[in-house]
Every structure is written in structure tokens, then in C-alpha cells.
Design a protein around this motif. Structure first.
Motif, PDB file in Angstrom:
ATOM      1  N   TYR A   1      97.389  40.472  43.528  1.00 62.66           N
ATOM      2  CA  TYR A   1      96.545  39.417  42.959  1.00 62.66           C
ATOM      3  C   TYR A   1      96.729  39.362  41.442  1.00 62.66           C
ATOM      4  CZ  TYR A   1      92.407  36.973  41.275  1.00 62.66           C
ATOM      5  OH  TYR A   1      91.562  36.115  40.612  1.00 62.66           O
ATOM      6  N   ASP A   2      96.681  40.495  40.785  1.00 62.44           N
ATOM      7  CA  ASP A   2      96.808  40.527  39.322  1.00 62.44           C
ATOM      8  C   ASP A   2      98.166  39.984  38.879  1.00 62.44           C
ATOM      9  OD1 ASP A   2      94.280  41.630  39.133  1.00 62.44           O
ATOM     10  OD2 ASP A   2      95.002  43.701  38.971  1.00 62.44           O
ATOM     11  N   LEU A   3      99.222  40.357  39.589  1.00 65.86           N
ATOM     12  CA  LEU A   3     100.558  39.865  39.240  1.00 65.86           C
ATOM     13  C   LEU A   3     100.603  38.341  39.345  1.00 65.86           C
ATOM     14  CD1 LEU A   3     103.568  40.380  38.585  1.00 65.86           C
ATOM     15  CD2 LEU A   3     103.950  40.595  41.053  1.00 65.86           C
ATOM     16  N   ALA A   4     100.079  37.807  40.454  1.00 63.90           N
ATOM     17  CA  ALA A   4     100.094  36.354  40.629  1.00 63.90           C
ATOM     18  C   ALA A   4      99.173  35.660  39.620  1.00 63.90           C
ATOM     19  CB  ALA A   4      99.680  36.006  42.056  1.00 63.90           C
TER      20      ALA A   4
ATOM     21  N   ASN B   1      98.507  38.280  56.075  1.00 61.50           N
ATOM     22  CA  ASN B   1      97.604  37.128  55.946  1.00 61.50           C
ATOM     23  C   ASN B   1      96.636  37.320  54.782  1.00 61.50           C
ATOM     24  OD1 ASN B   1      98.708  35.739  58.115  1.00 61.50           O
ATOM     25  ND2 ASN B   1      97.285  36.634  59.599  1.00 61.50           N
ATOM     26  N   PHE B   2      96.140  38.540  54.628  1.00 60.35           N
ATOM     27  CA  PHE B   2      95.218  38.794  53.524  1.00 60.35           C
ATOM     28  C   PHE B   2      95.947  38.702  52.183  1.00 60.35           C
ATOM     29  CE2 PHE B   2      92.779  41.814  50.768  1.00 60.35           C
ATOM     30  CZ  PHE B   2      91.639  41.022  50.655  1.00 60.35           C
ATOM     31  N   ILE B   3      97.176  39.199  52.129  1.00 58.67           N
ATOM     32  CA  ILE B   3      97.957  39.093  50.890  1.00 58.67           C
ATOM     33  C   ILE B   3      98.212  37.619  50.563  1.00 58.67           C
ATOM     34  CG2 ILE B   3     100.151  39.641  49.800  1.00 58.67           C
ATOM     35  CD1 ILE B   3     100.236  42.126  51.675  1.00 58.67           C
ATOM     36  N   THR B   4      98.523  36.842  51.575  1.00 57.54           N
ATOM     37  CA  THR B   4      98.708  35.404  51.366  1.00 57.54           C
ATOM     38  C   THR B   4      97.460  34.785  50.757  1.00 57.54           C
ATOM     39  OG1 THR B   4     100.210  35.315  53.271  1.00 57.54           O
ATOM     40  CG2 THR B   4      99.259  33.230  52.522  1.00 57.54           C
ATOM     41  N   LEU B   5      96.308  35.144  51.297  1.00 56.51           N
ATOM     42  CA  LEU B   5      95.036  34.626  50.783  1.00 56.51           C
ATOM     43  C   LEU B   5      94.811  35.038  49.334  1.00 56.51           C
ATOM     44  CD1 LEU B   5      92.338  33.188  51.325  1.00 56.51           C
ATOM     45  CD2 LEU B   5      91.444  35.393  52.135  1.00 56.51           C
ATOM     46  N   ARG B   6      95.112  36.287  48.992  1.00 58.05           N
ATOM     47  CA  ARG B   6      94.886  36.770  47.632  1.00 58.05           C
ATOM     48  C   ARG B   6      95.825  36.098  46.625  1.00 58.05           C
ATOM     49  NH1 ARG B   6      90.949  37.495  45.952  1.00 58.05           N
ATOM     50  NH2 ARG B   6      91.194  39.275  44.558  1.00 58.05           N
ATOM     51  N   ILE B   7      97.065  35.823  47.029  1.00 56.90           N
ATOM     52  CA  ILE B   7      97.970  35.122  46.118  1.00 56.90           C
ATOM     53  C   ILE B   7      97.503  33.688  45.919  1.00 56.90           C
ATOM     54  CG2 ILE B   7     100.330  34.279  45.808  1.00 56.90           C
ATOM     55  CD1 ILE B   7     101.294  36.766  47.306  1.00 56.90           C
ATOM     56  N   LYS B   8      97.066  33.058  46.987  1.00 58.52           N
ATOM     57  CA  LYS B   8      96.518  31.708  46.875  1.00 58.52           C
ATOM     58  C   LYS B   8      95.320  31.697  45.931  1.00 58.52           C
ATOM     59  CE  LYS B   8      93.419  30.254  49.377  1.00 58.52           C
ATOM     60  NZ  LYS B   8      91.928  30.108  49.246  1.00 58.52           N
ATOM     61  N   ASP B   9      94.428  32.668  46.087  1.00 59.30           N
ATOM     62  CA  ASP B   9      93.267  32.771  45.202  1.00 59.30           C
ATOM     63  C   ASP B   9      93.699  32.942  43.749  1.00 59.30           C
ATOM     64  OD1 ASP B   9      91.552  32.543  47.347  1.00 59.30           O
ATOM     65  OD2 ASP B   9      91.198  34.703  47.517  1.00 59.30           O
ATOM     66  N   ALA B  10      94.717  33.779  43.528  1.00 64.28           N
ATOM     67  CA  ALA B  10      95.155  34.047  42.158  1.00 64.28           C
ATOM     68  C   ALA B  10      95.684  32.787  41.483  1.00 64.28           C
ATOM     69  CB  ALA B  10      96.226  35.136  42.166  1.00 64.28           C
ATOM     70  N   VAL B  11      96.520  32.032  42.205  1.00 65.31           N
ATOM     71  CA  VAL B  11      97.075  30.804  41.625  1.00 65.31           C
ATOM     72  C   VAL B  11      95.949  29.800  41.348  1.00 65.31           C
ATOM     73  CG1 VAL B  11      98.654  28.866  41.994  1.00 65.31           C
ATOM     74  CG2 VAL B  11      99.286  31.166  42.787  1.00 65.31           C
TER      75      VAL B  11
ATOM     76  N   HIS C   1     106.626  31.808  47.200  1.00 64.70           N
ATOM     77  CA  HIS C   1     107.032  32.852  48.134  1.00 64.70           C
ATOM     78  C   HIS C   1     106.810  34.218  47.486  1.00 64.70           C
ATOM     79  CE1 HIS C   1     109.369  30.334  51.094  1.00 64.70           C
ATOM     80  NE2 HIS C   1     109.279  29.501  50.069  1.00 64.70           N
ATOM     81  N   ALA C   2     106.278  35.138  48.261  1.00 64.13           N
ATOM     82  CA  ALA C   2     106.171  36.530  47.828  1.00 64.13           C
ATOM     83  C   ALA C   2     106.974  37.383  48.793  1.00 64.13           C
ATOM     84  CB  ALA C   2     104.719  36.980  47.806  1.00 64.13           C
ATOM     85  N   PHE C   3     107.768  38.283  48.231  1.00 65.24           N
ATOM     86  CA  PHE C   3     108.552  39.205  49.046  1.00 65.24           C
ATOM     87  C   PHE C   3     108.180  40.628  48.669  1.00 65.24           C
ATOM     88  CE2 PHE C   3     112.481  41.794  49.589  1.00 65.24           C
ATOM     89  CZ  PHE C   3     112.490  41.796  50.976  1.00 65.24           C
ATOM     90  N   LEU C   4     107.724  41.387  49.654  1.00 66.77           N
ATOM     91  CA  LEU C   4     107.271  42.752  49.416  1.00 66.77           C
ATOM     92  C   LEU C   4     108.246  43.754  50.017  1.00 66.77           C
ATOM     93  CD1 LEU C   4     103.501  42.416  50.439  1.00 66.77           C
ATOM     94  CD2 LEU C   4     104.559  41.890  48.240  1.00 66.77           C
ATOM     95  N   THR C   5     108.637  44.725  49.214  1.00 64.33           N
ATOM     96  CA  THR C   5     109.307  45.910  49.738  1.00 64.33           C
ATOM     97  C   THR C   5     108.259  47.018  49.806  1.00 64.33           C
ATOM     98  OG1 THR C   5     109.963  46.745  47.562  1.00 64.33           O
ATOM     99  CG2 THR C   5     111.445  45.168  48.636  1.00 64.33           C
ATOM    100  N   ALA C   6     108.695  48.235  50.024  1.00 67.36           N
ATOM    101  CA  ALA C   6     107.741  49.339  50.084  1.00 67.36           C
ATOM    102  C   ALA C   6     107.044  49.564  48.748  1.00 67.36           C
ATOM    103  CB  ALA C   6     108.453  50.620  50.519  1.00 67.36           C
TER     104      ALA C   6
END
Length: 404
Positions: free
Chosen positions: A74-77, A107-117, A141-146
Motif C-alpha cells: 500500500y505504501d509503495l503504491a 484479492n486483498f492486495i488488489t484492494l489495497r493497491i486500489k485504495d492507495a491509488v 499491474h503489480a507483480f510480486l516475487t517472494a
């Protein structure tokens, strides 16, 4: 100003895409699993979207940083200058993919990025973008590695496989960029005859026609970068016009299509007309085992059925039914391959015959020795492109022995 981009592509085509991007003027080209990273300015980004035959999309890398929790993402976005990239009245959708991420819910990460933007826009402008999950103006688009999260803005919009003119559908054709990659791997040249004897909706033939006439595959469509503030309509129109002016005459292009199903050849003909390429192709409705070579030499290229459903059903009953159908289809194909090999030897001497298949029984049963096997992926299906060079005069009937 140099920007960083990433172009995903079908697995197995990364090297070809890297060569294509280099030819288009990209810098710092680096193929990785599933795509190619590269650098360049915005006109290069527009050109790749317009002219790449192999990329699935072109994504502009906005930010990348390590993370440990959803709030780190969220902070990054939230920190990114979205208001400088697109207007608040543009509609928005967020996409998240991950490999080995320790976080549980995409799904939760998607929601948090949407909230951040949206939070950033609301705090700065008092308004926020609307969400549109069907046809958004802007795609993040967000791409997550480990360990890391990378944020991209999608400059393509809809997938680049949507060339903008194909209309009729028949069954489940190959994606257009995979078909273009297979054509490139086949070594076919526009001055050679090309036959697709199982043409379906005509994907190979359309891609071959575009290549032969040097028509940009994105000539008839819009792109996501047109919704961004960096877009210059005048410069884009000039660039697009110059690309379209390279179109070559169709005087020496010989394309042939056939299918056992009349509905398929009708669909292929419709799609060729929509692409403005119908004058290039001669069609026949015929079983491949009844088909004669249209010329003394050329390239035969097709994607025969291989008894694997491209979309796996989720319900247990549907899965069992699909497995039974697949087993039955594979058994039928195993009996069909020897007839196919015999027919190629009789009817196609002097031709290079290539088959793209996910069925391991094909090379075992066809009765021909492959001169080349190229691994590729069709979605999640492990496939091979098999090349068979049918030698002139091979397996011809011998003259009767002389009597004493």
C-alpha cells in the motif's frame, strides 16, 4: 527520456521477442522467463505496441521495492505520482500476479493497491478514479516475487493479441502472437507457398499475410498509452502513418487454407476479409488426408487437435468428463497419425511440414523423423513444434520387377 518497460510473451518465444525489440530500437534488452525487459523513450513504447508481433502487452515499470506485508505494498503504491501519469477522470483496474509470495490473499492486495491509488488522488485533487473491471482506461499491474513488488502501468490496454480486426471465431484458436512466433520459427519466407490444412479461424494465415505485406499488427486498434498524460497525438499519428506506408504489394504471396469443417473455412475467409487480406488466400474444404500439395514445394504448418482442453474445468464431475474425453481423443489421434505420415510422404514431397502439438504420441506414431523439435508453451500446455522435411520421391511406388 529513457523509461523501463517489460513485454510478456508466450513461453519459448523470449529469444525471438528480444531480437524483435532490438530491431525496433529497444535498448538494454534482457530476455527473462516469460518475457523481455527493455528500455527506451515513449515513441519506442508506441512503436512496440504498434509493430510487435510477439509481445502480449507492453508494461511501463513505475516502481519496485521490497515488501513484508500488505501495508508495505500500500505504501509503495501510495507514494507514486499517479496524478502525473493519468487524469482522475480515467477509469481504473488493478491486476496482481505473484510467484512464491508469502502473502495469502491476492484479492486483498488488489484492494489495497486500489485504495492507495484512489487515496492519493482524493487527497491531492478531492476526487478519485472510478473502477471499471470490464474495459478500464488505465490498468495498473503489480507483480510480486517472494521479496519484491513491482508496479507497472499497462501501455497496451487490451492484450496485443487482439489485432483489432478479427471477428469470427471457430473453436479455440492459437493466440495471435504465438502463431506469429511459430511462423517465425518455421523459417517460412513470404516468397514461399504456405499451407495450413487445418486452418480453423485462419490465425496462421492472417499472421502470415500481415508479415508478408509488412502490415503492423496493431494498425486497426487503440492502445492504453493513449489514455496517459505522456501521449502526444500528433507525434503518434505521424509515427503510425509512416509504419502504414511501408505496406508491400501482394504480387508474390501464395497462401492456402483448408479445413474439414466448412464452418471453419467460412470463418477464416470472413476474418481474412476483415483484415483486408482475403485476396491472398485460396481455400478448400477438405480432410487433410485427401489434400494434395498446391505447389511443388512450400511450407505446411498447422496446429492439429491433440486431445487436451485448454481450459480445465473446476468441478470434479466436469474434470472426470474432460479426462474421459481427452483419453478418447488421444486414442483416436494415435491411430490417425500413421495415416497422416503416409499421406505426407505421398502427397507432399519437397515440402517442409510443421506441426505444433502438445501430444507426445505425434512424433512416435507419425512414421517420420523430425528434423527439429522446438519446445513452446500454449498457455499451460507443454508443446513442441515438430518439423518434417519430406524428401522428393520418398515412398513412391517402385516399378514392378522385371520377369525372367
Amino acid at each position: 527520456m529513457t523509461e523501463n518497460f517489460f513485454a510478456p510473451c508466450p513461453r519459448g518465444l523470449e529469444g525471438l521477442l528480444a531480437d524483435e525489440l532490438t530491431a525496433l530500437g529497444a535498448q538494454y534488452v534482457k530476455p527473462v522467463h516469460g518475457g523481455v525487459a527493455f528500455a527506451g523513450d515513449w515513441p519506442l513504447c508506441w512503436r512496440v505496441n504498434l509493430e510487435s508481433r510477439l509481445a502480449t502487452r507492453v508494461m511501463w515499470r513505475v516502481a519496485e521495492r521490497g515488501y513484508r506485508s500488505e501495508e508495505d505494498i500500500y505504501d509503495l503504491a501510495r507514494e507514486q505520482r499517479w496524478e502525473q501519469y493519468f487524469k482522475v477522470d480515467r477509469t481504473l483496474r488493478i491486476y496482481v500476479t505473484a510467484i512464491r509470495s508469502p502473502l495469502r490473499s491476492l484479492n486483498f492486495i488488489t484492494l489495497r493497491i486500489k485504495d492507495a491509488v484512489c487515496d492519493r488522488f482524493r487527497d491531492l485533487l478531492g476526487a478519485r478514479p472510478s473502477i471499471n473491471t470490464e474495459s478500464p482506461d488505465v490498468r495498473v499491474h503489480a507483480f510480486l516475487t517472494a521479496e519484491t513488488c513491482t508496479l507497472y502501468l499497462d501501455t497496451s490496454g487490451e492484450s496485443l493479441t487482439r489485432r483489432g480486426f478479427k471477428r469470427a471465431k471457430h473453436e479455440a484458436p492459437l493466440k495471435e502472437n504465438l502463431a506469429a512466433g511459430i511462423l517465425s520459427l518455421s523459417g517460412w519466407q513470404p516468397d514461399e507457398a504456405l499451407l495450413d490444412p487445418m486452418c480453423g479461424s485462419g490465425t496462421f494465415l492472417i499472421e502470415a499475410g500481415l508479415m508478408a505485406l509488412d502490415i503492423p499488427p496493431g494498425a486497426e486498434r487503440d492502445f492504453g498509452f493513449e489514455q496517459l498524460k505522456s501521449f502526444d497525438p500528433t507525434a503518434w499519428q505521424r509515427q503510425r502513418t509512416m509504419a502504414l506506408q511501408r505496406r508491400r504489394p501482394a504480387s508474390d504471396v501464395r497462401l492456402y487454407g483448408a479445413d474439414i469443417d466448412r464452418r471453419a473455412t467460412d470463418a477464416a475467409g470472413y476474418n481474412l476479409r476483415a483484415a483486408g487480406l482475403d485476396d491472398l488466400v485460396q481455400f478448400r474444404t477438405s480432410d487433410i488426408l485427401d489434400l494434395e500439395a498446391p505447389e511443388d514445394s512450400g511450407v505446411l504448418l498447422c496446429n492439429p487437435p491433440y486431445g487436451v482442453r485448454l481450459t480445465s474445468p473446476t468441478a470434479a464431475g466436469e474434470r472426470r468428463h474432460a479426462e474421459e474425453e481427452n483419453a478418447e481423443a488421444q486414442s483416436e489421434l494415435a491411430g490417425w497419425y500413421p495415416h497422416l505420415g503416409d499421406h505426407l510422404k505421398r502427397a507432399f514431397p519437397g515440402w517442409r511440414c510443421l506441426f505444433f502439438s502438445g501430444d507426445p504420441a505425434l512424433p512416435k506414431k507419425i512414421g517420420l523423423k523430425a528434423s527439429r523439435r522446438t519446445p513452446l508453451m500454449n498457455g499451460d500446455i507443454d508443446c513442441r513444434l515438430y518439423e518434417y522435411r519430406v524428401v522428393t520421391g520418398f515412398n513412391r511406388d517402385k516399378p514392378p520387377a522385371a520377369k525372367d
